[in-house]
Design a protein around this motif. Structure first.
Motif, PDB file in Angstrom:
ATOM      1  N   GLY A   1       0.791  -1.223   0.000  1.00 42.98           N
ATOM      2  CA  GLY A   1       0.000   0.000   0.000  1.00 42.98           C
ATOM      3  C   GLY A   1       0.823   1.273   0.000  1.00 42.98           C
ATOM      4  O   GLY A   1       0.270   2.367  -0.093  1.00 42.98           O
TER       5      GLY A   1
ATOM      6  N   LYS B   1      -3.441   3.663  -3.606  1.00 39.00           N
ATOM      7  CA  LYS B   1      -4.492   2.782  -4.138  1.00 39.00           C
ATOM      8  C   LYS B   1      -4.416   2.627  -5.653  1.00 39.00           C
ATOM      9  O   LYS B   1      -4.656   1.543  -6.177  1.00 39.00           O
ATOM     10  CB  LYS B   1      -5.875   3.330  -3.758  1.00 39.00           C
ATOM     11  CG  LYS B   1      -6.194   3.224  -2.303  1.00 39.00           C
ATOM     12  CD  LYS B   1      -7.568   3.828  -2.019  1.00 39.00           C
ATOM     13  CE  LYS B   1      -7.840   3.871  -0.536  1.00 39.00           C
ATOM     14  NZ  LYS B   1      -9.136   4.511  -0.260  1.00 39.00           N
ATOM     15  N   GLN B   2      -4.116   3.697  -6.348  1.00 39.33           N
ATOM     16  CA  GLN B   2      -4.056   3.634  -7.814  1.00 39.33           C
ATOM     17  C   GLN B   2      -3.011   2.612  -8.253  1.00 39.33           C
ATOM     18  O   GLN B   2      -3.277   1.769  -9.112  1.00 39.33           O
ATOM     19  CB  GLN B   2      -3.741   5.012  -8.399  1.00 39.33           C
ATOM     20  CG  GLN B   2      -3.784   5.049  -9.908  1.00 39.33           C
ATOM     21  CD  GLN B   2      -5.185   4.873 -10.455  1.00 39.33           C
ATOM     22  OE1 GLN B   2      -6.137   5.446  -9.947  1.00 39.33           O
ATOM     23  NE2 GLN B   2      -5.328   4.079 -11.496  1.00 39.33           N
TER      24      GLN B   2
ATOM     25  N   TYR C   1      -1.796   0.190  -6.419  1.00 37.37           N
ATOM     26  CA  TYR C   1      -2.214  -1.131  -5.935  1.00 37.37           C
ATOM     27  C   TYR C   1      -3.179  -1.790  -6.920  1.00 37.37           C
ATOM     28  O   TYR C   1      -2.980  -2.926  -7.335  1.00 37.37           O
ATOM     29  CB  TYR C   1      -2.859  -1.027  -4.555  1.00 37.37           C
ATOM     30  CG  TYR C   1      -3.250  -2.371  -3.992  1.00 37.37           C
ATOM     31  CD1 TYR C   1      -2.349  -3.087  -3.206  1.00 37.37           C
ATOM     32  CD2 TYR C   1      -4.492  -2.943  -4.274  1.00 37.37           C
ATOM     33  CE1 TYR C   1      -2.685  -4.343  -2.705  1.00 37.37           C
ATOM     34  CE2 TYR C   1      -4.829  -4.194  -3.781  1.00 37.37           C
ATOM     35  CZ  TYR C   1      -3.922  -4.884  -2.996  1.00 37.37           C
ATOM     36  OH  TYR C   1      -4.258  -6.136  -2.515  1.00 37.37           O
ATOM     37  N   TYR C   2      -4.209  -1.066  -7.314  1.00 35.26           N
ATOM     38  CA  TYR C   2      -5.210  -1.663  -8.199  1.00 35.26           C
ATOM     39  C   TYR C   2      -4.709  -1.798  -9.636  1.00 35.26           C
ATOM     40  O   TYR C   2      -5.227  -2.610 -10.389  1.00 35.26           O
ATOM     41  CB  TYR C   2      -6.536  -0.910  -8.113  1.00 35.26           C
ATOM     42  CG  TYR C   2      -7.213  -1.152  -6.790  1.00 35.26           C
ATOM     43  CD1 TYR C   2      -7.570  -2.444  -6.399  1.00 35.26           C
ATOM     44  CD2 TYR C   2      -7.466  -0.114  -5.912  1.00 35.26           C
ATOM     45  CE1 TYR C   2      -8.169  -2.684  -5.171  1.00 35.26           C
ATOM     46  CE2 TYR C   2      -8.074  -0.346  -4.676  1.00 35.26           C
ATOM     47  CZ  TYR C   2      -8.414  -1.638  -4.314  1.00 35.26           C
ATOM     48  OH  TYR C   2      -9.005  -1.878  -3.091  1.00 35.26           O
TER      49      TYR C   2
ATOM     50  N   MET D   1     -10.164  -5.117  -7.430  1.00 37.61           N
ATOM     51  CA  MET D   1     -10.914  -3.877  -7.368  1.00 37.61           C
ATOM     52  C   MET D   1     -12.425  -4.149  -7.383  1.00 37.61           C
ATOM     53  O   MET D   1     -12.921  -4.869  -8.236  1.00 37.61           O
ATOM     54  CB  MET D   1     -10.565  -2.952  -8.539  1.00 37.61           C
ATOM     55  CG  MET D   1     -11.221  -1.580  -8.396  1.00 37.61           C
ATOM     56  SD  MET D   1     -10.923  -0.441  -9.766  1.00 37.61           S
ATOM     57  CE  MET D   1      -9.175  -0.314  -9.776  1.00 37.61           C
TER      58      MET D   1
ATOM     59  N   ASP E   1     -14.321   0.513  -4.805  1.00 41.50           N
ATOM     60  CA  ASP E   1     -12.934   0.953  -4.968  1.00 41.50           C
ATOM     61  C   ASP E   1     -12.785   1.814  -6.220  1.00 41.50           C
ATOM     62  O   ASP E   1     -12.106   2.843  -6.197  1.00 41.50           O
ATOM     63  CB  ASP E   1     -11.987  -0.252  -5.067  1.00 41.50           C
ATOM     64  CG  ASP E   1     -11.941  -1.085  -3.800  1.00 41.50           C
ATOM     65  OD1 ASP E   1     -12.053  -0.505  -2.697  1.00 41.50           O
ATOM     66  OD2 ASP E   1     -11.797  -2.315  -3.920  1.00 41.50           O
TER      67      ASP E   1
ATOM     68  N   ASP F   1     -14.234   5.182  -5.543  1.00 43.44           N
ATOM     69  CA  ASP F   1     -13.327   5.940  -4.670  1.00 43.44           C
ATOM     70  C   ASP F   1     -12.149   6.507  -5.455  1.00 43.44           C
ATOM     71  O   ASP F   1     -11.750   7.660  -5.255  1.00 43.44           O
ATOM     72  CB  ASP F   1     -12.820   5.071  -3.522  1.00 43.44           C
ATOM     73  CG  ASP F   1     -13.895   4.723  -2.514  1.00 43.44           C
ATOM     74  OD1 ASP F   1     -15.002   5.322  -2.541  1.00 43.44           O
ATOM     75  OD2 ASP F   1     -13.645   3.808  -1.680  1.00 43.44           O
ATOM     76  N   LEU F   2     -11.564   5.708  -6.333  1.00 40.65           N
ATOM     77  CA  LEU F   2     -10.434   6.156  -7.130  1.00 40.65           C
ATOM     78  C   LEU F   2     -10.834   7.289  -8.070  1.00 40.65           C
ATOM     79  O   LEU F   2     -10.088   8.259  -8.235  1.00 40.65           O
ATOM     80  CB  LEU F   2      -9.840   5.001  -7.932  1.00 40.65           C
ATOM     81  CG  LEU F   2      -9.019   3.986  -7.147  1.00 40.65           C
ATOM     82  CD1 LEU F   2      -8.591   2.830  -8.044  1.00 40.65           C
ATOM     83  CD2 LEU F   2      -7.798   4.629  -6.507  1.00 40.65           C
TER      84      LEU F   2
ATOM     85  N   GLU G   1     -11.186  10.410  -5.961  1.00 38.96           N
ATOM     86  CA  GLU G   1      -9.852  10.939  -5.614  1.00 38.96           C
ATOM     87  C   GLU G   1      -9.225  11.663  -6.796  1.00 38.96           C
ATOM     88  O   GLU G   1      -8.646  12.739  -6.633  1.00 38.96           O
ATOM     89  CB  GLU G   1      -8.930   9.806  -5.154  1.00 38.96           C
ATOM     90  CG  GLU G   1      -9.192   9.302  -3.773  1.00 38.96           C
ATOM     91  CD  GLU G   1      -8.266   8.161  -3.375  1.00 38.96           C
ATOM     92  OE1 GLU G   1      -7.174   8.006  -3.982  1.00 38.96           O
ATOM     93  OE2 GLU G   1      -8.641   7.405  -2.461  1.00 38.96           O
TER      94      GLU G   1
END
Length: 128
Positions: A96, A100-101, A103-104, A111, A115, A118-119, A122
């Motif tokens: 992490g 997140k970007q 990570y996914y 995802m 998620d 949320d991305l 953001e």
């Protein structure tokens, strides 16, 4: 739960991972923030230390073990330094630390719709 990444380079069936303590130790060992590591790339010393820390649960090995084994993997198996860096990068992203970007992007199968929303939120907030 800490995500473990498979890595058979140093022993069959081994996994590597970074938790918050290992991240702090790695950052201290390389003498620069992890965000800079992603921008600047890995130095060879970073790679030896990263494997020593990320595989610690598989048994304590000195950094010299990784130096020797990486040399062998390059010479005898024809692996590139880039190929040897990939599992460490995956483990760092899985922790992490890169957000997140990242990570996914690395693990898109995980995802969820939430998620994804949320991305997008953001990204939209960052534009404003």
């Amino acid at each position: 739960m800490t995500k473990k990444i498979s890595c058979d380079y140093f022993g069959e069936g081994e996994t590597l991972y970074f938790n918050i303590m290992r991240l702090a130790e790695f950052e201290k060992s390389i003498g620069r923030p992890l965000q800079r590591l992603f921008i600047e790339g890995f130095f060879l010393d970073d790679l030896f230390v990263a494997y020593e820390i990320a595989l610690r649960h598989e048994g304590r090995r000195k950094p010299q073990f990784y130096v020797d084994k990486i040399q062998e993997l390059v010479e005898k198996k024809g692996l590139s330094i880039s190929e040897l860096t990939t599992p460490i990068q995956k483990a760092l992203i899985a922790s992490g630390v890169a957000g997140k970007q990242a990570y996914y992007s690395m693990f898109p199968e995980e995802m969820t719709e939430k998620d994804e929303e949320d991305l997008k939120a953001e990204a939209e907030a960052a534009k404003n």
